[in-house]
Design an enzyme around this catalytic site. Structure first.
Site, PDB file in Angstrom:
ATOM      1  CG  PHE A  31      -1.828   1.144   1.407  1.00  0.00           C
ATOM      2  CD1 PHE A  31      -2.196   1.956   0.350  1.00  0.00           C
ATOM      3  CD2 PHE A  31      -2.343   1.450   2.663  1.00  0.00           C
ATOM      4  CE1 PHE A  31      -3.033   3.038   0.525  1.00  0.00           C
ATOM      5  CE2 PHE A  31      -3.191   2.528   2.858  1.00  0.00           C
ATOM      6  CZ  PHE A  31      -3.532   3.329   1.787  1.00  0.00           C
ATOM      7  CB  CYS A  32       1.040   4.297   0.065  1.00  0.00           C
ATOM      8  SG  CYS A  32       1.669   5.983  -0.084  1.00  0.00           S
ATOM      9  CB  VAL A  33       5.871   4.336   0.825  1.00  0.00           C
ATOM     10  CG1 VAL A  33       7.372   4.103   0.811  1.00  0.00           C
ATOM     11  CG2 VAL A  33       5.576   5.800   0.551  1.00  0.00           C
TER      12      VAL A  33
END
Length: 573
Positions: free
Chosen positions: A301-303
């Site tokens: 998720f994301c980074v």
């Protein structure tokens, strides 16, 4: 232009509380566009505007100013189409309606000027952002002397609202941030991050949680979730009814999750390579060992998606392929389009970070939190200035905003590497342009089906940028990849459980489409949550159903403590 400091606007507001001149300049029309506030922003940037266009804008401005003044002299109330001024106190009183209308007129033409600047796209974006920040900060709604709602509350409460507001402001000054929720209403492990499980491994960078099965049988291959290290993991496990973690467990998956450490001075020399080798790769190794499987369903998720993708590329270079599938939620691999965050990234700003914390040091979590709040200043800063300080209202409890306030530090060397090699130089997408953990990185070597999700209103990871990952992963076998576009933003789009029956998502059966906008034009909108589509994808790659494990871990990796573990409870100073 100077480096933009997100804290500067709030500090400037604090200094203006005893000075009437700045807000007075904003709530009255100027004699001409050249007299408008913050024109020095354009001058400082060396911005040039076509003289003919400037003359046209100035003529239009003066015409609207004249009409506004005429309406005021005739006691004709202006129409205020802005939710900040929707209350009756703004609409029913001529002076307050006029001040709001004047402010909106000035703001509208400042933005028009910024848009008319003749500059390269990056400079223009920075100018627009800086002007918008100043406009937001100087709204008459942000000051007691020009906010009729706060004045009414002051009179009705006989001064109590102001006293409480000052008390809350002083408390926030002690904390170094604006309170967005009643933080006393939540406790990690008690009423957020409550899905049952155990920590089965830990090192200096993370704890690995294995969640307790909720079904009698589970898929052979487990699901390993890698959340972003710039926030606490429990955005994926807020409450039972909106927990991504619990949903996956309920679907019959053995779920492992990385709970990143909140770095202190003992981790101030940790690098990006460390996060890949000691973090994601180690988590993959332990999850495979405990489940006795050669592959897992990987999730980022994301980074966290950037980290797990880099880890899988490193392992692929070593001839290892431990993922039967890869899920990426609002993740950047191609950093060509980084949305409004791009205003914080240029050679000067990155070099400054490298000089200060590039070899040793920490990026404080409060700096990151301030930066992200500045992206939506009206919602995440000034809204609370008005309610908490001017009106003396206590912020209500809200789990997502509690999580938002629970910031995380980052090791300086890791952050600087990430900033330069991804946001600034966009090398991750280029095969073999980067060397990580001793291996050249080629995302194209990740030979596994991918589920890629983007949020349509995401201001941190524009959905077109998430879509761009399709060109990097399995480029020769795009039919194995699934792209889903959800409604709403970076967080609300992701945390959208089926039971709520909210929002919608888009699917396109043509998996060979390479242009984002063309994909959307031919996509079909479906009501509700995208989670069931993801669940079906995971099920396809999870292997056969087997008896659920009775105990967490194994003889090598034994349970250390109950979830959510110690690491997530460490708060940034």
């Amino acid at each position: 232009m100077k480096t933009f400091d997100p804290q500067a606007m709030y500090s400037e507001w604090m200094s203006q509380l005893a000075n009437q001149k700045p807000w007075q300049e904003w709530v009255k029309p100027a004699n001409s566009l050249t007299d408008l506030p913050v024109m020095d922003v354009l001058k400082e940037a060396g911005a040039k505007i076509d003289p003919a266009l400037f003359t046209k804008l100035q003529s239009q401005y003066m015409q609207e100013f004249g009409q506004l003044w005429q309406d005021f002299t005739l006691s004709k109330l202006p129409t205020l189409n802005d939710r900040r001024f929707s209350a009756a106190d703004w609409q029913n009183h001529a002076m307050h309606a006029y001040s709001a209308a004047s402010y909106l007129l000035n703001a509208r033409f400042l933005l028009a000027l910024a848009e008319a600047v003749d500059a390269n796209p990056k400079t223009k974006q920075k100018i627009n952002f800086a002007v918008q920040q100043m406009i937001d900060a100087m709204s008459p709604a942000n000051f007691l002397v020009t906010n009729p709602e706060a004045q009414t509350r002051l009179i009705e409460s006989k001064g109590e609202s102001l006293a409480k507001g000052i008390s809350q402001m002083l408390a926030d000054m002690q904390k170094g941030r604006i309170s967005q929720t009643d933080e006393s209403a939540f406790e990690v492990g008690k009423n957020v991050a409550t899905t049952e499980g155990n920590v089965v491994f830990e090192n200096r960078l993370f704890q690995l949680i294995q969640y307790t099965p909720l079904t009698k049988t589970v898929h052979q291959r487990p699901l390993l979730m890698v959340p972003p290290c710039i926030n606490k993991f429990y955005i994926l496990d807020l409450q039972p009814e909106n927990s991504v973690v619990r949903y996956a467990v309920e679907q019959g998956h053995t779920v492992f999750l990385v709970s990143w450490a909140n770095p202190d001075e003992h981790l101030d020399q940790v690098t990006w390579d460390d996060y890949i080798e000691e973090g994601a790769i180690k988590a993959l190794e332990v999850a495979c060992a405990i489940s006795k499987q050669a592959q897992v369903n990987a999730f980022g998720f994301c980074v966290g998606g950037t980290i797990v993708s880099t880890a899988l590329a490193v392992l692929a270079a070593r001839g290892e392929h431990p993922a039967s599938s890869l899920t990426l939620l609002t993740t950047l691999l191609d950093f060509s389009e980084t949305g409004v965050l791009d205003v914080f990234v240029d050679e000067m700003q990155v070099a400054m970070r490298e000089q200060t914390i590039g070899k040793k040091g920490l990026l404080p979590g409060r700096d990151l939190a301030s930066t992200f709040s500045s992206l939506r200043a009206n919602d995440l800063v000034w809204n609370y200035v008005q309610s908490n300080y001017l009106k003396g209202e206590a912020p209500p409890p809200f789990d997502l905003l509690y999580w938002n306030s629970d910031s995380t530090n980052l090791p300086g060397p890791m952050f600087c590497w990430y900033l330069r090699n991804t946001y600034l130089e966009n090398k991750l997408k280029v095969p073999n342009a980067l060397q990580v953990a001793g291996e050249h990185v080629d995302l194209g070597l990740i030979d596994t089906p991918c589920f890629i999700y983007g949020s349509r209103e995401d201001h941190i990871v524009p959905w077109q940028a998430a879509f761009a990952s399709l060109a990097l992963l399995n480029p020769a076998q795009r039919e194995r990849n699934v792209f889903v576009l959800g409604a709403s933003g970076h967080i609300a789009g992701v945390v959208n459980p089926p039971a709520k029956k909210k929002r919608s998502y888009w699917l396109n059966e043509d998996r060979q489409q390479t242009v984002a906008d063309a994909w959307l034009a031919a996509a079909t909108e479906h009501a509700g949550s995208w989670w069931p589509v993801w669940a079906e994808f995971l099920s396809t790659h999870g292997g056969k159903m087997v008896k659920a494990p009775v105990q967490p871990g194994n003889t090598q990796f034994k349970a250390i403590e109950a979830a959510p573990g110690r690491y997530v409870k460490v708060r940034a100073a």
